[in-house]
Design an enzyme around this catalytic site. Structure first.
Site, PDB file in Angstrom:
ATOM      1  N   HIS A   1     -25.933  14.711 111.294  1.00 48.11           N
ATOM      2  CA  HIS A   1     -26.276  13.888 112.422  1.00 48.11           C
ATOM      3  C   HIS A   1     -27.919  13.637 112.381  1.00 48.11           C
ATOM      4  CE1 HIS A   1     -22.765  14.303 115.179  1.00 48.11           C
ATOM      5  NE2 HIS A   1     -22.893  13.053 115.000  1.00 48.11           N
TER       6      HIS A   1
ATOM      7  N   GLU B   1     -13.734  -1.315  97.431  1.00 46.86           N
ATOM      8  CA  GLU B   1     -14.203  -0.132  97.585  1.00 46.86           C
ATOM      9  C   GLU B   1     -13.723   1.172  96.595  1.00 46.86           C
ATOM     10  OE1 GLU B   1     -15.000   0.543 102.012  1.00 46.86           O
ATOM     11  OE2 GLU B   1     -13.100  -0.206 102.088  1.00 46.86           O
TER      12      GLU B   1
ATOM     13  N   ASP C   1     -17.796   3.868  99.946  1.00 41.18           N
ATOM     14  CA  ASP C   1     -16.367   4.488  99.195  1.00 41.18           C
ATOM     15  C   ASP C   1     -16.410   4.273  98.001  1.00 41.18           C
ATOM     16  OD1 ASP C   1     -14.952   5.742 101.415  1.00 41.18           O
ATOM     17  OD2 ASP C   1     -14.855   3.846 102.124  1.00 41.18           O
TER      18      ASP C   1
ATOM     19  N   CYS D   1     -22.028  -4.205 101.469  1.00 38.80           N
ATOM     20  CA  CYS D   1     -22.257  -3.965 102.832  1.00 38.80           C
ATOM     21  C   CYS D   1     -22.215  -2.302 103.016  1.00 38.80           C
ATOM     22  CB  CYS D   1     -21.191  -4.438 103.567  1.00 38.80           C
ATOM     23  SG  CYS D   1     -19.551  -3.975 103.249  1.00 38.80           S
TER      24      CYS D   1
HETATM   25  C1  PEP Z   1     -18.393   1.514 102.526  1.00 39.72           C
HETATM   26  O1  PEP Z   1     -17.368   2.106 102.168  1.00 39.72           O
HETATM   27  O2  PEP Z   1     -19.411   1.346 101.792  1.00 39.72           O
HETATM   28  C2  PEP Z   1     -18.261   0.779 103.744  1.00 39.72           C
HETATM   29  C3  PEP Z   1     -19.162  -0.071 103.885  1.00 39.72           C
HETATM   30  O3  PEP Z   1     -17.369   1.050 104.622  1.00 39.72           O
HETATM   31  P1  PEP Z   1     -17.304   2.451 105.425  1.00 39.72           P
HETATM   32  O4  PEP Z   1     -18.578   3.024 105.220  1.00 39.72           O
HETATM   33  O5  PEP Z   1     -17.167   2.113 107.034  1.00 39.72           O
HETATM   34  O6  PEP Z   1     -16.385   3.032 104.956  1.00 39.72           O
HETATM   35 MG    MG Z   2     -15.624   1.790 103.272  1.00 38.87          MG
END
Ligand code: PEP
Ligand code: MG
Length: 553
Positions: free
Chosen positions: A183, A410, A434, A481
């Site tokens: 956190h 991912e 991921d 992302c």
């Molecule tokens: C990722 O895995 O990089 C992603 C953007 O999705 P999340 O972090 O929500 O798993």
């Molecule tokens: Mg992800």
């Protein structure tokens, strides 16, 4: 002397150290002289007062901090924990001892569960400390307030303290413990606080020591030399200029556009994202809307949420991800079976296929929302591993009225067959969080393997390069992302690997925009080659830093 940890963001600060008081010791007095009834009155009162205090802090903190503090308030008010305390007091224990033991029991339970829940153990420890401080009539262990700016060094800063930090005094935070998903890290990012977490040797710093906290370089410099101080001061001034720079679309110095998009979990953050220069949304995490829901949201409920989001971005690209349920984000109406290894189980598109009516409703709601607004909606599926899953999702999305359907890359599988995936999907967005977890076989939530959870690793970069090349060949966009897009130097490397847009927490946009402007396409490709040729993640980072200094080939 450099101490190493994990930087949060790219901030840098200089200041004198103040260490946070050590936590209260384990209460040594086991049995009480008071009557059990009197002792229980003390315990119950301390639990209630702590719950009220945490709830009040939550109300003033707002944002993510509010959720964290409210969750802690609920821990203090938890009836079964209360009963655990009462039982011990009735058996003769002091309230201090009973609270200590009851909370420690729950903490061990959480730790045993691993992953996300284990990281919440610190939250529980903090509540225990606060209750016992109340019982002892001493101030809750917390952040010092010397009346001048300082660098706060803590073993593991509690969420309650992080949320309410006085940013006029605390110029940076350094913690001994804490992984990238603690956190402290989450809240520090949200508050744009300079922070380096997981600095194992930070406790060797003494009060008054002058240090440079350099999140961009993952270091804390103790006893800095005059040259190091001048360099840090120079970079602080540069960052201030960056933050004040005019907001313009992301691009390289040669004009190559690199749209800078926002990662959002609710439409509430949309206005702030626009203010910080987001050119659209690259990842809308829809599961965050429904984490507490115990039934599937209706089409109407969803549509109004999506309209709220799309209306904030007229004429702009908005990429919405369908529910990524499972692993650390289970949704009760999608995931019903406990799995021994949920990150490798029915997660993302796999879970949605098993609950297809939920997916159909979501796609229908999204298509209806697009029809009501002028945003350019694109929809993507998480956790895709096969061409067949890509086809399934794209066909269903088109059938239900979605114009542009893409996939997240991912899994290493999706990256390695990106050419075939992109023959069907209209775009790809790489989720580096991921992708790194699955490539390195390192749980993204586990502090003990945080060192492997590094998107700079050449294995991860190679996979990203595969997707970039496939995108260029197919003439389709390839975004990133995951958190990697928010790292200003890695962002340049990603563009060099063929990535065409970057999506990140809005607070990171200014730094990434400034960094991209320092390089042209040839530079970006040169830096990407330097990173790919390195042995490991740290070496890749270092090789790129050296290549940045070197004249262009
Ligand atoms: C990722 O895995 O990089 C992603 C953007 O999705 P999340 O972090 O929500 O798993
Ligand atoms: Mg992800």
């Amino acid at each position: 002397m450099q101490l190493r940890g994990t930087g949060v963001g790219a901030g840098i600060a200089i200041g004198p150290v103040l260490r946070m008081a050590d936590p209260l010791p384990e209460p040594s007095e086991l049995t009480s002289d008071r009557s059990p009834q009197d002792e229980w009155v003390r315990g119950r009162e301390a639990l209630a007062a702590t719950a009220a205090d945490l709830a009040a802090r939550g109300a003033t903190a707002g944002g993510t901090a509010k959720d964290v503090l409210e969750a802690q308030a609920l821990m203090a008010a938890d009836p079964s924990l209360g009963t655990e305390v009462e039982n011990r007091v009735m058996a003769g224990a002091t309230a201090e001892r009973a609270v200590f033991e009851a909370f420690a029991g729950y903490r061990d339970l959480l730790t045993g569960m691993g992953g996300y829940l284990a990281e919440r153990a610190a939250d529980l420890d903090d509540v225990s400390q606060r209750v016992r401080a109340h019982l002892a009539g001493v101030p809750a262990p917390g952040v010092p307030s010397p009346g001048h700016p300082f660098v706060l060094v803590a073993r593991d800063l509690s969420p309650a303290d992080t949320a309410t930090l006085d940013l006029a005094q605390v110029s940076a935070v350094v913690t001994v413990d804490g992984g990238p998903t603690s956190h402290t890290a989450i809240l520090a990012r949200e508050k744009s606080l300079v922070a380096v977490v997981g600095v194992a040797s930070a406790w060797s710093l003494a009060d008054g020591d002058r240090v440079i906290v350099d999140a961009g370089r993952d270091t804390v410099v103790a006893a800095p030399t005059p040259d190091e101080l001048t360099d840090a001061e120079h970079r602080i001034a540069e960052r201030a200029a960056t933050a004040a720079a005019p907001i313009e679309p992301g691009r390289l110095s040669d004009g190559t556009p690199v749209p800078l998009l926002a990662n959002l979990g609710s439409a509430d953050g949309a206005a702030e994202a626009v203010r910080l220069g987001a050119e659209g949304v690259g990842l809308f995490r829809t599961e965050f809307l429904f984490l507490d829901a115990d039934r599937a949201p209706t089409v109407d409920e969803q549509r109004s949420e999506y309209v709220r989001l799309l209306e904030a971005f007229p004429g702009r690209k908005v990429v919405v991800r369908v529910l990524d349920a499972g692993a650390d984000k289970p949704l009760s109406f999608v995931n019903d079976d406990a799995e021994p290894n949920p990150a490798l189980g029915l997660r993302g598109i796999r879970a949605l296929r098993a609950a297809e009516p939920v997916l159909r409703d979501q796609l229908t709601a999204l298509a209806q929302a697009e029809a009501e607004t002028s945003a350019e909606l694109q929809v993507m599926a998480p956790m895709v591993a096969t061409v067949e899953e890509t086809r399934y999702f794209a066909d269903l999305a088109h059938e239900l009225g979605i114009r542009v359907a893409g996939v997240m890359v991912e899994t290493p599988a999706a990256a390695l067959i990106a050419d075939r995936v992109l023959a069907i999907a209209e775009f790809a967005s790489i989720g580096t969080n991921d992708l790194t977890q699955y490539t390195m076989a390192a749980d993204r939530l586990l502090g003990t393997v945080a060192g492997l959870q590094d998107p700079w690793h050449p294995a991860v970069l190679r996979l990203i390069g595969e997707v970039g090349a496939a995108g260029a060949k197919a003439g389709k966009s390839v975004g990133v992302c995951g958190e990697a897009a928010a790292d200003p130097l890695l962002a340049v490397v990603l563009v060099g690997l063929g990535v065409t847009s970057l999506s990140m927490s809005p607070s990171a946009i200014a730094d990434v925009r400034a960094s991209l402007l320092g390089y042209d396409r040839a530079d970006a490709e040169r830096l990407a080659r330097a990173a790919l040729a390195a042995e490991g993640a740290a070496e890749a980072r270092q090789a790129v830093r050296i290549a940045v200094e070197a004249p262009s080939a």
